[in-house]
Design a protein around this motif. Structure first.
Motif, short mmCIF file in Angstrom:
data_model
loop_
_atom_site.label_atom_id
_atom_site.label_comp_id
_atom_site.label_asym_id
_atom_site.label_seq_id
_atom_site.Cartn_x
_atom_site.Cartn_y
_atom_site.Cartn_z
N GLU A 45 -5.89 6.43 -6.52
CA GLU A 45 -4.75 6.37 -5.62
C GLU A 45 -3.65 7.27 -6.18
O GLU A 45 -3.48 7.37 -7.39
CB GLU A 45 -4.22 4.94 -5.48
CG GLU A 45 -5.11 4.01 -4.70
CD GLU A 45 -4.50 2.63 -4.58
OE1 GLU A 45 -3.85 2.36 -3.57
OE2 GLU A 45 -4.67 1.83 -5.52
N THR A 46 -2.91 7.89 -5.29
CA THR A 46 -1.81 8.74 -5.72
C THR A 46 -0.74 8.79 -4.64
O THR A 46 -1.03 8.52 -3.47
CB THR A 46 -2.29 10.17 -6.03
OG1 THR A 46 -1.19 10.98 -6.41
CG2 THR A 46 -2.97 10.79 -4.81
N TRP A 77 -3.12 6.17 -9.89
CA TRP A 77 -3.78 4.91 -10.19
C TRP A 77 -5.28 5.15 -10.17
O TRP A 77 -5.83 5.56 -9.14
CB TRP A 77 -3.45 3.85 -9.15
CG TRP A 77 -2.02 3.42 -9.05
CD1 TRP A 77 -1.47 2.25 -9.53
CD2 TRP A 77 -0.93 4.09 -8.39
NE1 TRP A 77 -0.14 2.17 -9.22
CE2 TRP A 77 0.23 3.28 -8.52
CE3 TRP A 77 -0.83 5.29 -7.68
CZ2 TRP A 77 1.46 3.65 -7.98
CZ3 TRP A 77 0.40 5.65 -7.16
CH2 TRP A 77 1.53 4.83 -7.31
N ASP A 103 0.81 -1.21 0.00
CA ASP A 103 0.00 0.00 0.00
C ASP A 103 0.84 1.27 0.00
O ASP A 103 0.62 2.19 0.78
CB ASP A 103 -0.96 0.02 1.20
CG ASP A 103 -1.90 -1.18 1.19
OD1 ASP A 103 -2.36 -1.54 0.10
OD2 ASP A 103 -2.16 -1.74 2.26
N THR A 131 -12.38 6.79 -2.96
CA THR A 131 -13.18 5.85 -3.74
C THR A 131 -14.66 6.13 -3.57
O THR A 131 -15.09 6.73 -2.58
CB THR A 131 -12.86 4.40 -3.33
OG1 THR A 131 -13.56 3.50 -4.20
CG2 THR A 131 -13.28 4.14 -1.89
N LYS A 169 -0.50 2.40 -14.12
CA LYS A 169 -0.59 3.75 -13.59
C LYS A 169 -0.19 4.76 -14.65
O LYS A 169 0.33 4.40 -15.71
CB LYS A 169 0.30 3.90 -12.36
CG LYS A 169 1.80 3.73 -12.62
CD LYS A 169 2.59 3.86 -11.31
CE LYS A 169 4.09 3.73 -11.53
NZ LYS A 169 4.51 2.39 -11.92
N GLU A 225 -2.53 7.94 -0.46
CA GLU A 225 -3.94 8.22 -0.23
C GLU A 225 -4.80 7.54 -1.29
O GLU A 225 -4.42 7.45 -2.46
CB GLU A 225 -4.21 9.74 -0.25
CG GLU A 225 -5.64 10.07 0.06
CD GLU A 225 -5.87 11.57 0.23
OE1 GLU A 225 -6.77 11.94 0.98
OE2 GLU A 225 -5.14 12.33 -0.41
N LYS A 226 -5.97 7.08 -0.87
CA LYS A 226 -6.91 6.47 -1.78
C LYS A 226 -8.29 7.03 -1.49
O LYS A 226 -8.73 7.07 -0.34
CB LYS A 226 -6.92 4.94 -1.60
CG LYS A 226 -7.92 4.22 -2.52
CD LYS A 226 -7.79 2.72 -2.35
CE LYS A 226 -8.75 1.97 -3.27
NZ LYS A 226 -8.59 0.51 -3.16
N SER A 234 -12.03 4.33 -8.06
CA SER A 234 -11.05 4.55 -7.00
C SER A 234 -9.86 5.30 -7.58
O SER A 234 -9.46 5.06 -8.72
CB SER A 234 -10.59 3.24 -6.37
OG SER A 234 -9.80 2.50 -7.25
#
Length: 363
Positions: free
Chosen positions: A46-47, A65, A32, A39, A97, A36-37, A44
């Motif tokens: 993520e970055t 992502w 992980d 959603t 990504k 941060e995620k 969703s």
């Protein structure tokens, strides 16, 4: 300086992998790593952008992502990434990504990621504050290491803290470290564009201080696809030991999909340059086909770097710290180390240091 160019061989290797092994491209980060995620029921995001970051960097490199409810990557046509309302150009886009680099302005930078997909819109805003600094100023430090654990050589450059220079690309930092540690290098591209580290070369320092020996766990995973005698004692680089070898790098335990010249490091980053025998599958950077448990060695690497850079002679005179330090190096060099082993080694090292520091015996 001679460059070893193997464009045709690279293409042949890629075709070989796709046609024979049929490796599926997939995640190349562990534990992980994205910070941060966000959603909703459909999307969703993520970055690895650090919100409210205060920096003196001219440019910021980051990954995004974006996936749908079936965990499939959403096409970039549905994604908008801007800084202060201006589109940020894409560095690279693949099946996992998308990478971006944005120019930062003095003061406030509002980086917004917006996805409009399947009748659903989701967005996230990040604030980056840029402070003034002159080119050439030291604006922080990073953790650097270079290793060849996959062939039993240990560290080429042990973990250290290195000054981060304003305006410096990751390729320039890499060259600076190699030269200061007595190594030469072969590359393709240029320092400022498409830089690829083809090989390191012996100069003031030797590369092979011990005979190379691939760890048994890796030999088993490679299924015979190696030759421990196929190398030049003055070089270590692509196509040594087998046709899938070469240098890769991770930043904060993520393997970027851009070259060193296109990556701009920030204060506190952990960059590990690693020798692979399997296009990354042996070091956690494979295309969905990793050999071992995906782990994060960054925290332990950083703890070793802190000692190496500032406290080595002082700390290692104490038996308990030396024992924990040496054990940490052993675990870091283990190609199939578990996260439990890594975390335990870090805890033991921290405890050993704390005991001595709290005793008042340190000078």
């Amino acid at each position: 300086m001679n460059k070893r160019k193997h464009i045709l061989m690279n293409l042949m290797v890629i075709l070989f992998i796709v046609s024979i092994f049929q490796i599926k491209i997939g995640p190349v980060y562990a534990n992980d790593v994205p910070k941060e995620k966000i959603t909703n029921e459909t999307i969703s995001i993520e970055t690895n952008i650090e919100d409210n970051l205060v920096t003196k960097l001219d440019k910021l490199t980051f990954d995004v992502w974006v996936r749908d409810v079936n965990d499939e990557k959403i096409d970039i046509d549905y994604i908008s990434v801007t800084n202060n309302g201006k589109n940020i150009p894409i560095n690279w886009n693949d099946d996992e990504k998308t990478s971006y680099t944005t120019d930062l302005v003095i003061g406030k930078n509002n980086i917004n990621i917006e996805v409009n997909y399947s009748n659903t819109k989701i967005n996230k805003n990040y604030v980056i504050m840029k402070e003034e600094a002159e080119d050439g100023d030291v604006i922080g430090n990073i953790i650097f290491s270079m290793d060849a654990f996959t062939i039993g050589l240990g560290y080429i450059v042990e973990p250290i803290k290195v000054d981060l220079i304003k305006g410096e690309r990751a390729s320039e930092l890499l060259v600076r470290i190699l030269e200061s540690n007595g190594f030469d290098y072969d590359f393709t591209g240029t320092i400022n564009q498409s830089f690829y580290l083809a090989a390191i070369a012996a100069a003031e320092n030797e590369i092979y201080t011990v005979e190379p020996e691939i760890p048994e766990a890796l030999k088993e995973a490679l299924e015979g696809n190696y030759n421990e005698n196929n190398y030049d004692e003055n070089y270590l680089g692509e196509f040594d030991f087998n046709s899938l070898s070469g240098w890769m790098y991770s930043v904060n335990n993520i393997f970027p999909n851009v070259g060193y010249a296109d990556y701009y490091l920030k204060d506190g980053d952990v960059i590990r340059t690693q020798f692979t025998l399997a296009l990354g599958s042996d070091i956690g950077g494979g295309w969905g086909n990793n050999f071992f448990e995906l782990v994060n060695k960054d925290a332990l690497t950083s703890a070793i770097a802190e000692i190496n850079t500032f406290h080595r002679d002082e700390y290692l005179q104490y038996e308990d710290i030396e024992k924990a330090y040496n054990h940490s190096l052993t675990i870091l060099q283990k190609v199939n180390a578990s996260q439990v082993e890594i975390d335990d080694a870090l805890l033991d090292l921290e405890n050993a240091v704390n005991v001595i520091e709290n005793s008042g015996n340190l000078n």
